[in-house]
Structure formats: C-alpha cells, structure tokens
Design a protein around this motif. Structure first.
Motif, PDB file in Angstrom:
ATOM      1  N   ALA A  63       0.844  -1.194   0.000  1.00 39.38           N
ATOM      2  CA  ALA A  63       0.000   0.000   0.000  1.00 39.38           C
ATOM      3  C   ALA A  63       0.879   1.245   0.000  1.00 39.38           C
ATOM      4  N   TYR A  64       0.522   2.183  -0.854  1.00 42.25           N
ATOM      5  CA  TYR A  64       1.206   3.475  -0.924  1.00 42.25           C
ATOM      6  C   TYR A  64       0.172   4.566  -1.135  1.00 42.25           C
ATOM      7  N   ALA A  65       0.501   5.761  -0.677  1.00 42.02           N
ATOM      8  CA  ALA A  65      -0.245   6.946  -1.083  1.00 42.02           C
ATOM      9  C   ALA A  65       0.350   7.365  -2.427  1.00 42.02           C
ATOM     10  N   TYR A  66      -0.391   8.140  -3.188  1.00 43.10           N
ATOM     11  CA  TYR A  66       0.162   8.633  -4.444  1.00 43.10           C
ATOM     12  C   TYR A  66      -0.423   9.992  -4.794  1.00 43.10           C
ATOM     13  N   ILE A  67       0.295  10.704  -5.635  1.00 44.83           N
ATOM     14  CA  ILE A  67      -0.168  11.985  -6.148  1.00 44.83           C
ATOM     15  C   ILE A  67      -0.641  11.734  -7.572  1.00 44.83           C
ATOM     16  N   PRO A  68      -1.957  11.831  -7.824  1.00 42.21           N
ATOM     17  CA  PRO A  68      -2.469  11.542  -9.174  1.00 42.21           C
ATOM     18  C   PRO A  68      -1.903  12.521 -10.203  1.00 42.21           C
ATOM     19  N   THR A  69      -1.681  12.009 -11.412  1.00 44.07           N
ATOM     20  CA  THR A  69      -1.267  12.862 -12.517  1.00 44.07           C
ATOM     21  C   THR A  69      -2.505  13.523 -13.118  1.00 44.07           C
ATOM     22  N   GLU A  70      -2.295  14.488 -13.979  1.00 47.81           N
ATOM     23  CA  GLU A  70      -3.418  15.193 -14.597  1.00 47.81           C
ATOM     24  C   GLU A  70      -4.310  14.258 -15.396  1.00 47.81           C
ATOM     25  N   ASP A  71      -3.738  13.202 -15.982  1.00 52.21           N
ATOM     26  CA  ASP A  71      -4.538  12.269 -16.779  1.00 52.21           C
ATOM     27  C   ASP A  71      -5.089  11.112 -15.949  1.00 52.21           C
ATOM     28  N   GLY A  72      -4.993  11.218 -14.619  1.00 52.05           N
ATOM     29  CA  GLY A  72      -5.559  10.197 -13.747  1.00 52.05           C
ATOM     30  C   GLY A  72      -4.637   9.044 -13.421  1.00 52.05           C
ATOM     31  N   GLY A  73      -3.381   9.129 -13.850  1.00 53.98           N
ATOM     32  CA  GLY A  73      -2.420   8.076 -13.544  1.00 53.98           C
ATOM     33  C   GLY A  73      -1.963   8.136 -12.095  1.00 53.98           C
ATOM     34  N   LEU A  74      -1.096   7.196 -11.720  1.00 54.62           N
ATOM     35  CA  LEU A  74      -0.649   7.105 -10.337  1.00 54.62           C
ATOM     36  C   LEU A  74       0.326   8.192  -9.921  1.00 54.62           C
ATOM     37  N   GLY A  75       1.147   8.665 -10.809  1.00 53.46           N
ATOM     38  CA  GLY A  75       2.113   9.680 -10.413  1.00 53.46           C
ATOM     39  C   GLY A  75       3.130   9.119  -9.429  1.00 53.46           C
ATOM     40  N   GLU A  76       3.594   9.963  -8.532  1.00 52.33           N
ATOM     41  CA  GLU A  76       4.628   9.578  -7.570  1.00 52.33           C
ATOM     42  C   GLU A  76       4.035   8.790  -6.407  1.00 52.33           C
ATOM     43  N   LEU A  77       4.665   7.651  -6.071  1.00 51.72           N
ATOM     44  CA  LEU A  77       4.243   6.864  -4.916  1.00 51.72           C
ATOM     45  C   LEU A  77       4.895   7.422  -3.661  1.00 51.72           C
ATOM     46  N   LEU A  78       4.113   7.482  -2.583  1.00 49.90           N
ATOM     47  CA  LEU A  78       4.587   8.029  -1.319  1.00 49.90           C
ATOM     48  C   LEU A  78       4.358   7.009  -0.208  1.00 49.90           C
ATOM     49  N   PRO A  79       5.233   6.954   0.780  1.00 53.72           N
ATOM     50  CA  PRO A  79       5.021   6.002   1.877  1.00 53.72           C
ATOM     51  C   PRO A  79       3.821   6.403   2.729  1.00 53.72           C
ATOM     52  N   VAL A  80       3.168   5.396   3.297  1.00 53.73           N
ATOM     53  CA  VAL A  80       2.106   5.636   4.273  1.00 53.73           C
ATOM     54  C   VAL A  80       2.808   5.943   5.586  1.00 53.73           C
ATOM     55  N   GLU A  81       2.429   7.059   6.226  1.00 53.61           N
ATOM     56  CA  GLU A  81       3.245   7.571   7.316  1.00 53.61           C
ATOM     57  C   GLU A  81       2.700   7.350   8.719  1.00 53.61           C
ATOM     58  N   THR A  82       1.388   7.195   8.870  1.00 54.66           N
ATOM     59  CA  THR A  82       0.846   7.147  10.228  1.00 54.66           C
ATOM     60  C   THR A  82       0.079   5.851  10.486  1.00 54.66           C
ATOM     61  N   ASP A  83      -0.026   5.484  11.757  1.00 53.93           N
ATOM     62  CA  ASP A  83      -0.807   4.319  12.145  1.00 53.93           C
ATOM     63  C   ASP A  83      -2.275   4.507  11.770  1.00 53.93           C
ATOM     64  N   GLU A  84      -2.765   5.746  11.849  1.00 51.16           N
ATOM     65  CA  GLU A  84      -4.155   6.023  11.505  1.00 51.16           C
ATOM     66  C   GLU A  84      -4.416   5.726  10.035  1.00 51.16           C
ATOM     67  N   GLU A  85      -3.453   6.101   9.173  1.00 50.47           N
ATOM     68  CA  GLU A  85      -3.594   5.792   7.746  1.00 50.47           C
ATOM     69  C   GLU A  85      -3.599   4.284   7.525  1.00 50.47           C
ATOM     70  N   TRP A  86      -2.689   3.567   8.185  1.00 50.83           N
ATOM     71  CA  TRP A  86      -2.619   2.116   8.021  1.00 50.83           C
ATOM     72  C   TRP A  86      -3.929   1.461   8.461  1.00 50.83           C
ATOM     73  N   GLU A  87      -4.502   1.937   9.568  1.00 55.17           N
ATOM     74  CA  GLU A  87      -5.769   1.373  10.036  1.00 55.17           C
ATOM     75  C   GLU A  87      -6.879   1.608   9.021  1.00 55.17           C
ATOM     76  N   MET A  88      -6.938   2.807   8.425  1.00 55.13           N
ATOM     77  CA  MET A  88      -7.941   3.110   7.420  1.00 55.13           C
ATOM     78  C   MET A  88      -7.737   2.237   6.181  1.00 55.13           C
ATOM     79  N   ILE A  89      -6.490   2.081   5.736  1.00 59.09           N
ATOM     80  CA  ILE A  89      -6.193   1.252   4.565  1.00 59.09           C
ATOM     81  C   ILE A  89      -6.593  -0.194   4.834  1.00 59.09           C
ATOM     82  N   GLU A  90      -6.281  -0.690   6.019  1.00 56.79           N
ATOM     83  CA  GLU A  90      -6.638  -2.066   6.371  1.00 56.79           C
ATOM     84  C   GLU A  90      -8.153  -2.252   6.344  1.00 56.79           C
ATOM     85  N   GLU A  91      -8.884  -1.273   6.838  1.00 59.70           N
ATOM     86  CA  GLU A  91     -10.343  -1.346   6.838  1.00 59.70           C
ATOM     87  C   GLU A  91     -10.887  -1.373   5.403  1.00 59.70           C
ATOM     88  N   VAL A  92     -10.358  -0.511   4.536  1.00 56.86           N
ATOM     89  CA  VAL A  92     -10.784  -0.493   3.133  1.00 56.86           C
ATOM     90  C   VAL A  92     -10.446  -1.826   2.473  1.00 56.86           C
TER      91      VAL A  92
END
Length: 103
Positions: A63-92
């Motif tokens: 799992a990574y966060a990302y910055i979408p490109t203008e055409d809807g692509g993935l763009g740059e992948l970013l690390p997930v930084e907080t436990d709260e984000e990980w919990e939300m990702i796990e729930e999804v």
C-alpha cells in the motif's frame, strides 16, 4: 522497495512496474485505488503478479499513497506515514476482500 514506477497505459493501468533496491524491475497488479477525504490523499494497493491477491502467505499486498497525474495516472508513490492511515487502509482492504468473496 524504491518508489520509482512506470505505468503501462495500454493495459488500462492494471499493472505497474517498480524498481527494487537491486535496480531490477518487478511487475505488480493493481488491486484497487481509492481516495481518502479524511487524510486528503489517494491510495493504491497492489501485489506481485503471479501471487495471491487476498494478502495471505502466498502474496503480500503493498500500500502506498500517491499523487495523481493530470490524466488520472498514479504519479509519484509516497510512503504511508501514520498508524491512523494504516488502520484506514486495512479497513478499506478488508471491506474490499469481503465484497469480492461475496460475489
């Protein structure tokens, strides 16, 4: 795992290639992408091609966060930084798996 990737537009953004720490390319299949209003970020979940998509011992879901490109692509992948984000990702992810199993 390095955060550099290439998208293959011909394959409808289903696959991405990441460059690992050894400089080798690895192909991954995108499991799902979603946006979080709470964290104001977009996320992508993917797993190595040829491995299980349910996240058991046969395959690991990344799992990574990302910055979408203008055409809807993935763009740059970013690390997930907080436990709260990980919990939300796990729930999804768990909701996604439950929906897939019920179909």
């Amino acid at each position: 795992m390095a955060h550099e990737h290439k998208s293959n537009h011909e394959e409808e953004e289903r696959y991405i290639t990441l460059i690992n720490e050894n400089g080798d390319e690895e192909l991954f299949e995108i499991l799902l992408t979603f946006d979080s209003d709470e964290f104001e970020r977009s996320y992508v979940l993917f797993y190595p091609v040829g491995e299980s998509e349910d996240g058991d011992e046969e395959g690991i879901v990344h799992a990574y966060a990302y910055i979408p490109t203008e055409d809807g692509g993935l763009g740059e992948l970013l690390p997930v930084e907080t436990d709260e984000e990980w919990e939300m990702i796990e729930e999804v992810f768990n909701t996604f798996v439950e929906e897939e199993e019920s179909e």
